[in-house]
Design a protein around this motif. Structure first.
Motif, PDB file in Angstrom:
ATOM      1  N   CYS A 150       0.881  -1.163   0.000  1.00 52.48           N
ATOM      2  CA  CYS A 150       0.000   0.000   0.000  1.00 52.48           C
ATOM      3  C   CYS A 150       0.922   1.218   0.000  1.00 52.48           C
ATOM      4  CB  CYS A 150      -0.915   0.005   1.216  1.00 52.48           C
ATOM      5  SG  CYS A 150      -2.211   1.265   1.140  1.00 52.48           S
ATOM      6  N   TRP A 151       0.961   1.937  -1.113  1.00 48.70           N
ATOM      7  CA  TRP A 151       1.929   3.007  -1.274  1.00 48.70           C
ATOM      8  C   TRP A 151       1.354   4.347  -0.815  1.00 48.70           C
ATOM      9  CZ3 TRP A 151       6.267   0.750  -1.751  1.00 48.70           C
ATOM     10  CH2 TRP A 151       6.438  -0.379  -2.553  1.00 48.70           C
ATOM     11  N   LEU A 205       1.642   7.055  -8.602  1.00 51.32           N
ATOM     12  CA  LEU A 205       0.987   6.249  -7.578  1.00 51.32           C
ATOM     13  C   LEU A 205      -0.100   5.356  -8.168  1.00 51.32           C
ATOM     14  CD1 LEU A 205       0.412   8.371  -4.330  1.00 51.32           C
ATOM     15  CD2 LEU A 205       1.844   6.356  -4.622  1.00 51.32           C
ATOM     16  N   VAL A 206      -0.934   5.918  -9.053  1.00 50.48           N
ATOM     17  CA  VAL A 206      -2.047   5.129  -9.568  1.00 50.48           C
ATOM     18  C   VAL A 206      -1.587   4.086 -10.578  1.00 50.48           C
ATOM     19  CG1 VAL A 206      -3.631   7.051  -9.182  1.00 50.48           C
ATOM     20  CG2 VAL A 206      -2.682   6.691 -11.469  1.00 50.48           C
ATOM     21  N   CYS A 207      -0.336   4.177 -11.033  1.00 49.97           N
ATOM     22  CA  CYS A 207       0.178   3.218 -12.009  1.00 49.97           C
ATOM     23  C   CYS A 207       0.905   2.044 -11.371  1.00 49.97           C
ATOM     24  CB  CYS A 207       1.107   3.922 -12.995  1.00 49.97           C
ATOM     25  SG  CYS A 207       0.257   5.041 -14.144  1.00 49.97           S
ATOM     26  N   LEU A 208       1.198   2.127 -10.080  1.00 58.33           N
ATOM     27  CA  LEU A 208       1.968   1.078  -9.422  1.00 58.33           C
ATOM     28  C   LEU A 208       1.074  -0.054  -8.933  1.00 58.33           C
ATOM     29  CD1 LEU A 208       4.472   3.161  -7.258  1.00 58.33           C
ATOM     30  CD2 LEU A 208       4.870   2.108  -9.503  1.00 58.33           C
ATOM     31  N   ARG A 209       1.618  -1.263  -8.970  1.00 61.16           N
ATOM     32  CA  ARG A 209       0.912  -2.404  -8.389  1.00 61.16           C
ATOM     33  C   ARG A 209       0.819  -2.219  -6.886  1.00 61.16           C
ATOM     34  NH1 ARG A 209       2.466  -7.133  -5.863  1.00 61.16           N
ATOM     35  NH2 ARG A 209       1.015  -8.904  -6.098  1.00 61.16           N
ATOM     36  N   CYS A 249      -2.586   5.064  -0.496  1.00 64.55           N
ATOM     37  CA  CYS A 249      -3.097   5.949   0.548  1.00 64.55           C
ATOM     38  C   CYS A 249      -2.788   7.394   0.171  1.00 64.55           C
ATOM     39  CB  CYS A 249      -2.460   5.631   1.910  1.00 64.55           C
ATOM     40  SG  CYS A 249      -3.190   4.221   2.756  1.00 64.55           S
ATOM     41  N   LEU A 250      -3.811   8.227   0.158  1.00 67.32           N
ATOM     42  CA  LEU A 250      -3.645   9.667  -0.006  1.00 67.32           C
ATOM     43  C   LEU A 250      -3.899  10.331   1.334  1.00 67.32           C
ATOM     44  CD1 LEU A 250      -5.702  10.238  -3.300  1.00 67.32           C
ATOM     45  CD2 LEU A 250      -3.262   9.705  -3.081  1.00 67.32           C
ATOM     46  N   TYR A 251      -3.145  11.370   1.627  1.00 71.18           N
ATOM     47  CA  TYR A 251      -3.305  12.066   2.907  1.00 71.18           C
ATOM     48  C   TYR A 251      -4.046  13.379   2.682  1.00 71.18           C
ATOM     49  CZ  TYR A 251      -2.047  14.313   7.349  1.00 71.18           C
ATOM     50  OH  TYR A 251      -2.083  14.956   8.561  1.00 71.18           O
ATOM     51  N   GLN A 252      -4.984  13.681   3.557  1.00 76.62           N
ATOM     52  CA  GLN A 252      -5.808  14.876   3.403  1.00 76.62           C
ATOM     53  C   GLN A 252      -4.963  16.111   3.082  1.00 76.62           C
ATOM     54  OE1 GLN A 252      -7.486  14.879   7.503  1.00 76.62           O
ATOM     55  NE2 GLN A 252      -6.423  16.816   7.805  1.00 76.62           N
TER      56      GLN A 252
END
Length: 551
Positions: A338-339, A367-371, A375-378
């Motif tokens: 989980c990146w 981020l969206v391209c990685l296996r 997690c995105l931070y507010q």
């Protein structure tokens, strides 16, 4: 039918793999939205702002601790696992939050802090009374050495010895964090049972999973053996700041114990009854990826874990990214990472790596391209930089202890900015618990979310791209290659394969995709199409994605 029966029935046919490839939006409740005018965010505030998260395209929210607590570590010191601290609201407020999130299609994950409690928790209050009470063995107690010094050389992440003397029991107790955060004794099965009951309590209330704080700290060595010294060349400040001698030990015995796997299997069996999932935080500077592999292996442990490779100060260049992902392939080929680039414990990556908005877009695309899951931070979607907090405004005990060499974690925990022209950025009508930086107001949500060329729009588009392509969300990942400043990889799944090249620098460059026949995707994101032979000329921070069908 009871609430519990309805909860189980509703989830019986749900997608058990909803977590795989999910985008999880982390909310730090103290700083998201204040609705009762006390300067502190609350659960009702989260509910009020859930539309923002849903519009972004996230799949789930992770809520940092909101349980009853004396707040010496801002909720990571729990005094009652099964109730809401009044500053955040009530259990009814939590139920309303879960209901609204589910209406919007968002899963709800909560932060469980199982390794330790507050010293005000009734369990510890009873445990410290004497050595014969029913909970005498619920925490890690040990006799002093003959000279009165602590049982061994273990150190606290917050500085100094990990042992605190207690005059009532005439023993030391273990605390890996603050002295007010005693560590539970997981070697006691009654402790494990009690913590599984805590998880069950929240699962019955409708949560979809957990973020497990310090997942590798649950067990310590039963013999309490000393940690060996760590050679200076192997020290780093990934977990603790460089000024902390915690970095001078190899943490063989105070965490990372093999007994932890059996407890995680017990927790997984419970979660499987609810189609729930967990992401574990692996706090280890040397063996984070190895532990992630161990804790996510097979189908009976945790679904996801994250380590701190992408949360460190070292810039995430193409060569370093290829090196990290290469180690994942070698050490943890079956693990599901989980990146994350930012969270509530590290300086925001915009400032940590000195990123422009253009660079921030490139890293969001990456981020969206990685296996793995994400997690995105507010505030990340707003491009918020790390806040500079004056010493007199500090609240974090970590920063107060090591100021000014290390300024603590308050700089990434300041309130969200919703309205540029409202008092305190629209977060509260009164002075917030941490100040709202003036420079954040120019990045307030009301100025950005409707801008088709703004950073939030980019996040929405890349998250939509991930949802549209199963190869990006759940697919396999081939070898990752650094070609100069560009990272090149291929994802496969859902009947297609996607070749990806992303320039992670402010210089133009050339990369070669593994294939050149296919359909360019993401061109509304400023991505460039390759030539027929797969060669692509990339501008600074530019990406190229090419998709083709497979058998």
């Amino acid at each position: 039918m009871t609430m519990i029966d309805k909860s189980l029935s509703a989830r019986a046919g749900a997608d058990k793999d909803w977590w795989r490839g999910a985008v999880i939006y982390q909310i730090y409740p103290r700083s998201y939205q204040d609705t009762n005018g006390d300067g502190i965010g609350d659960l009702a505030g989260i509910t009020r702002r859930l539309d923002h998260v849903a519009r972004l395209g996230a799949d789930a929210i992770w809520i940092s601790p909101f349980f009853k607590s004396p707040m010496k570590d801002f909720g990571y010191d729990v005094s009652d696992y099964c109730d809401v601290d009044p500053m955040f609201g009530t259990l009814a407020d939590f139920d309303a939050l879960v209901a609204r999130a589910h209406e919007l299609g968002l899963k709800v994950m909560i932060d469980l802090v199982l390794s330790h409690t507050s010293d005000q928790h009734p369990w510890f209050v009873e445990s410290r009374k004497d050595r014969t009470n029913p909970r005498a063995d619920w925490y890690v107690w040990a006799d002093p050495k003959p000279d009165g010094t602590p049982p061994n050389n273990w150190l606290s992440i917050f500085g100094g010895s990990a042992w605190q003397w207690d005059g009532k029991r005439m023993q030391y107790y273990l605390h890996n964090f603050l002295t007010s955060q005693p560590d539970l004794n997981f070697h006691n099965h009654d402790v494990q049972d009690a913590l599984l009951d805590v998880a069950r309590f929240w699962l019955d209330r409708g949560v979809d999973g957990f973020r497990l704080d310090t997942i590798n700290f649950y067990f310590c060595d039963k013999q309490l053996r000393d940690n060996p010294a760590l050679p200076p060349e192997l020290r780093n400040d990934t977990i603790a700041p460089a000024v902390n001698p915690y970095n001078w030990q190899e943490h063989l015995y105070d965490k990372n114990q093999p007994e932890n796997l059996d407890f995680l299997r017990r927790l997984r069996r419970l979660m499987d009854q609810y189609n729930a999932a967990a992401v574990g935080e692996v706090g280890d500077a040397q063996r984070g990826l190895q532990i992630m592999a161990e804790y996510t292996a097979g189908d009976d442990l945790m679904q996801m874990c994250y380590s701190f490779e992408f949360l460190s100060r070292e810039p995430l260049t193409a060569p370093r990214l290829a090196e990290v992902l290469g180690r994942v392939d070698d050490i943890a080929p079956d693990a599901w990472p989980c990146w994350a680039l930012s969270n509530h414990d590290v300086p925001r990556h915009i400032s940590r790596w000195g990123l422009s908005d253009q660079a921030a877009r490139a890293y969001a695309t990456l981020l969206v391209c990685l296996r793995g899951s994400v997690c995105l931070y507010q505030g990340e979607e707003l491009g918020l930089p790390e806040a500079e907090i004056a010493f007199e405004d500090l609240r974090d005990p970590y920063g107060i202890e090591f100021w000014p060499t290390y300024k603590g974690r308050d700089g990434c925990r300041t309130p969200m900015v919703w309205q540029h022209d409202a008092p305190h950025g629209g977060f509260s009508t009164v002075k917030p618990w941490l100040p709202v930086p003036a420079e954040h107001l120019a990045r307030a949500a009301d100025l950005q979310v409707d801008d088709p060329n703004g950073l939030p729009a980019h996040y929405r588009r890349v998250l939509a791209l991930r949802h549209e392509h199963e190869a990006l969300r759940k697919g396999t990942q081939g070898a990752v290659e650094a070609q100069g400043d560009a990272i090149v990889l291929v994802r496969k799944g859902g009947g297609e394969e996607i070749a990806i090249a992303i320039n992670l620098s402010d210089r133009p460059g050339v990369a070669r995709l593994p294939f050149g026949d296919g359909t360019p995707i993401g061109q509304d994101l400023g991505m460039v199409a390759p030539k027929p032979d797969g060669t692509v000329e990339l501008g600074p921070w530019q990406a190229s994605l090419l998709a083709r069908k497979t058998d």
